[in-house]
Every structure is written in C-alpha cells, then in structure tokens.
Scaffold this active site. Sequence first.
Site, PDB file in Angstrom:
ATOM      1  N   GLU A 100      -9.489 -10.510  -7.855  1.00  0.00           N
ATOM      2  CA  GLU A 100      -8.497  -9.455  -7.640  1.00  0.00           C
ATOM      3  C   GLU A 100      -7.282  -9.620  -8.552  1.00  0.00           C
ATOM      4  O   GLU A 100      -6.697  -8.629  -8.993  1.00  0.00           O
ATOM      5  CB  GLU A 100      -8.080  -9.436  -6.168  1.00  0.00           C
ATOM      6  CG  GLU A 100      -9.220  -8.998  -5.238  1.00  0.00           C
ATOM      7  CD  GLU A 100      -8.845  -8.987  -3.769  1.00  0.00           C
ATOM      8  OE1 GLU A 100      -9.703  -8.607  -2.952  1.00  0.00           O
ATOM      9  OE2 GLU A 100      -7.692  -9.363  -3.426  1.00  0.00           O
ATOM     10  N   HIS A 138      -2.056  -5.555   1.489  1.00  0.00           N
ATOM     11  CA  HIS A 138      -3.367  -6.176   1.252  1.00  0.00           C
ATOM     12  C   HIS A 138      -3.150  -7.628   0.846  1.00  0.00           C
ATOM     13  O   HIS A 138      -2.137  -7.961   0.231  1.00  0.00           O
ATOM     14  CB  HIS A 138      -4.096  -5.450   0.110  1.00  0.00           C
ATOM     15  CG  HIS A 138      -5.289  -6.208  -0.406  1.00  0.00           C
ATOM     16  ND1 HIS A 138      -6.526  -6.141   0.196  1.00  0.00           N
ATOM     17  CD2 HIS A 138      -5.419  -7.101  -1.433  1.00  0.00           C
ATOM     18  CE1 HIS A 138      -7.370  -6.938  -0.450  1.00  0.00           C
ATOM     19  NE2 HIS A 138      -6.724  -7.524  -1.452  1.00  0.00           N
ATOM     20  N   LYS A 162       0.827  -1.205   0.000  1.00  0.00           N
ATOM     21  CA  LYS A 162       0.000   0.000   0.000  1.00  0.00           C
ATOM     22  C   LYS A 162       0.866   1.263   0.000  1.00  0.00           C
ATOM     23  O   LYS A 162       2.073   1.210   0.271  1.00  0.00           O
ATOM     24  CB  LYS A 162      -0.941  -0.041   1.211  1.00  0.00           C
ATOM     25  CG  LYS A 162      -1.950  -1.212   1.156  1.00  0.00           C
ATOM     26  CD  LYS A 162      -2.972  -1.115   2.282  1.00  0.00           C
ATOM     27  CE  LYS A 162      -3.981  -2.256   2.201  1.00  0.00           C
ATOM     28  NZ  LYS A 162      -5.022  -2.149   3.270  1.00  0.00           N
ATOM     29  N   ASN A 186      -2.059   0.093   6.848  1.00  0.00           N
ATOM     30  CA  ASN A 186      -1.550  -1.175   7.377  1.00  0.00           C
ATOM     31  C   ASN A 186      -0.645  -1.927   6.396  1.00  0.00           C
ATOM     32  O   ASN A 186      -0.507  -3.147   6.460  1.00  0.00           O
ATOM     33  CB  ASN A 186      -2.720  -2.050   7.856  1.00  0.00           C
ATOM     34  CG  ASN A 186      -3.722  -2.323   6.758  1.00  0.00           C
ATOM     35  OD1 ASN A 186      -3.514  -1.922   5.613  1.00  0.00           O
ATOM     36  ND2 ASN A 186      -4.799  -3.008   7.080  1.00  0.00           N
ATOM     37  N   TYR A 245     -12.364  -1.980  -3.759  1.00  0.00           N
ATOM     38  CA  TYR A 245     -12.891  -2.103  -2.392  1.00  0.00           C
ATOM     39  C   TYR A 245     -14.410  -1.960  -2.348  1.00  0.00           C
ATOM     40  O   TYR A 245     -14.962  -1.566  -1.314  1.00  0.00           O
ATOM     41  CB  TYR A 245     -12.232  -1.061  -1.492  1.00  0.00           C
ATOM     42  CG  TYR A 245     -10.846  -1.449  -1.001  1.00  0.00           C
ATOM     43  CD1 TYR A 245     -10.649  -2.590  -0.211  1.00  0.00           C
ATOM     44  CD2 TYR A 245      -9.728  -0.683  -1.310  1.00  0.00           C
ATOM     45  CE1 TYR A 245      -9.395  -2.941   0.254  1.00  0.00           C
ATOM     46  CE2 TYR A 245      -8.452  -1.022  -0.847  1.00  0.00           C
ATOM     47  CZ  TYR A 245      -8.300  -2.155  -0.062  1.00  0.00           C
ATOM     48  OH  TYR A 245      -7.066  -2.510   0.405  1.00  0.00           O
TER      49      TYR A 245
HETATM   50  N1  UDP Z   1      -9.797  -0.346   7.070  1.00  0.00           N
HETATM   51  C1  UDP Z   1      -9.935   0.873   7.725  1.00  0.00           C
HETATM   52  N2  UDP Z   1     -10.641   0.913   8.909  1.00  0.00           N
HETATM   53  C2  UDP Z   1     -11.233  -0.197   9.442  1.00  0.00           C
HETATM   54  C3  UDP Z   1     -11.108  -1.426   8.761  1.00  0.00           C
HETATM   55  C4  UDP Z   1     -10.383  -1.474   7.584  1.00  0.00           C
HETATM   56  O1  UDP Z   1      -9.417   1.876   7.258  1.00  0.00           O
HETATM   57  O2  UDP Z   1     -11.848  -0.097  10.518  1.00  0.00           O
HETATM   58  C5  UDP Z   1      -9.027  -0.409   5.798  1.00  0.00           C
HETATM   59  C6  UDP Z   1      -7.693  -1.133   5.949  1.00  0.00           C
HETATM   60  O3  UDP Z   1      -6.743  -0.509   5.089  1.00  0.00           O
HETATM   61  C7  UDP Z   1      -8.050  -2.530   5.489  1.00  0.00           C
HETATM   62  C8  UDP Z   1      -9.022  -2.244   4.350  1.00  0.00           C
HETATM   63  O4  UDP Z   1      -9.789  -1.130   4.830  1.00  0.00           O
HETATM   64  O5  UDP Z   1      -6.897  -3.243   5.070  1.00  0.00           O
HETATM   65  C9  UDP Z   1      -9.957  -3.380   4.012  1.00  0.00           C
HETATM   66  O6  UDP Z   1     -10.627  -3.795   5.180  1.00  0.00           O
HETATM   67  P1  UDP Z   1     -10.838  -5.346   5.498  1.00  0.00           P
HETATM   68  O7  UDP Z   1     -11.819  -5.427   6.617  1.00  0.00           O
HETATM   69  O8  UDP Z   1     -11.175  -6.057   4.227  1.00  0.00           O
HETATM   70  O9  UDP Z   1      -9.414  -5.807   6.066  1.00  0.00           O
HETATM   71  P2  UDP Z   1      -8.277  -6.707   5.394  1.00  0.00           P
HETATM   72  O10 UDP Z   1      -8.952  -7.770   4.564  1.00  0.00           O
HETATM   73  O11 UDP Z   1      -7.411  -5.777   4.574  1.00  0.00           O
HETATM   74  O12 UDP Z   1      -7.526  -7.278   6.569  1.00  0.00           O
HETATM   75 MG    MG Z   2     -10.391  -7.595   3.120  1.00  0.00          MG
END
Ligand code: UDP
Ligand code: MG
Length: 148
Positions: A129, A118, A12, A115, A52
Amino acid sequence: MSQIERTLGLIKPDAMAQGLLGKILDQIIGAGFRIVGLKLVKLTPEQAEAFYSVHREKPFFRSLVEFMTSGPVVAFVLEKENAVAEYRALMGATDPAKAAPGTLRALFGQNVERNAVHGSDSPDNARREIAFFFAEAELLPAPTPMVV
Ligand code: UDP
Ligand code: MG
C-alpha cells in the site's frame, strides 16, 4: 524492543469533507507516530478498485469504490515500533459503533463504510500500500537503521 515499522494510512472522503484532517493528524502525532510521507489524492475508480481488490467479491465493494472516489483522500506513511498493529489499534474496529472509545473511528467515523480512516492490516500489505501511493524518494529517510 520491536522493530521500527512503516504503515500506510488514509483519511477517507467523509473525514476530509468534515474538515477533520488536522484533528486526525494531531491524534496520530500525539500517539507517537512519525509522519514520513503525506499527500492529498483524488482516486480514480480504477485506483480505488485496485487498492481494495481483496474485497472485489464483497457485497459492499461497488459502494466502497463509489465512496472512496467521492472526494479527495489524504494518504500518509507512519513510522513507529510495531506501526501496523499500533495504528490499527489507534483506528479501532471497522464499524465505528463497535470501535473502542477514544479510537479514531469511534471519534470520527459515521458508519461501517464511512469510517474516517484506513490502515494497512499487515507488514506485507503495508509495503504494497505504501508503494501504491508513494515513491521511496517521496518519503523521509528513517532516523534509525531499518531492517526490511
Ligand atoms: N466496509 C463496508 N462494509 C463492510 C465492511 C467494510 O463498507 O461491511 C468498508 C469500510 O470502509 C472498510 C473497508 O470497506 O474500512 C475495508 O474493509 P475491511 O474489512 O478491510 O476493514 P478495515 O481493514 O478498513 O478495518
Ligand atoms: Mg482492511
């Protein structure tokens, strides 16, 4: 023996801006994944929204799209037995503060949004994806026969 599988990963904008590309790829290769596709991409807002789209109604959606378009990302396709689950394990929990020690997000993530990485969350989403970022001709052929 479980099936050879592919998953889609992103480095990212936060991690790219910090110069962490090499360190993150090193950990991925060290964990036994084969990188079969790789490209640097600057997402448009439309692309980030589509990628997303499952999170469209979430309170963090606008901020997430802004973050994901704030700089280039590196997209890659990983191949390994059980790659989807194994790469999710290597990444750690979404919130770096809750991610297990030694995981990519614990090592390199800043907060629940920024974070670092991805990873696809299921084989079906991995296929979607991977196709979002790569044409099949852009990927290395599998070393062993693959069941699709
Ligand atoms: N994210 C965020 N706030 C939250 C949860 C997720 O900004 O409370 C962002 C974060 O960058 C995350 C992405 O949205 O990686 C996608 O969320 P997901 O729940 O799919 O988490 P992931 O699959 O990436 O662990
Ligand atoms: Mg996710």
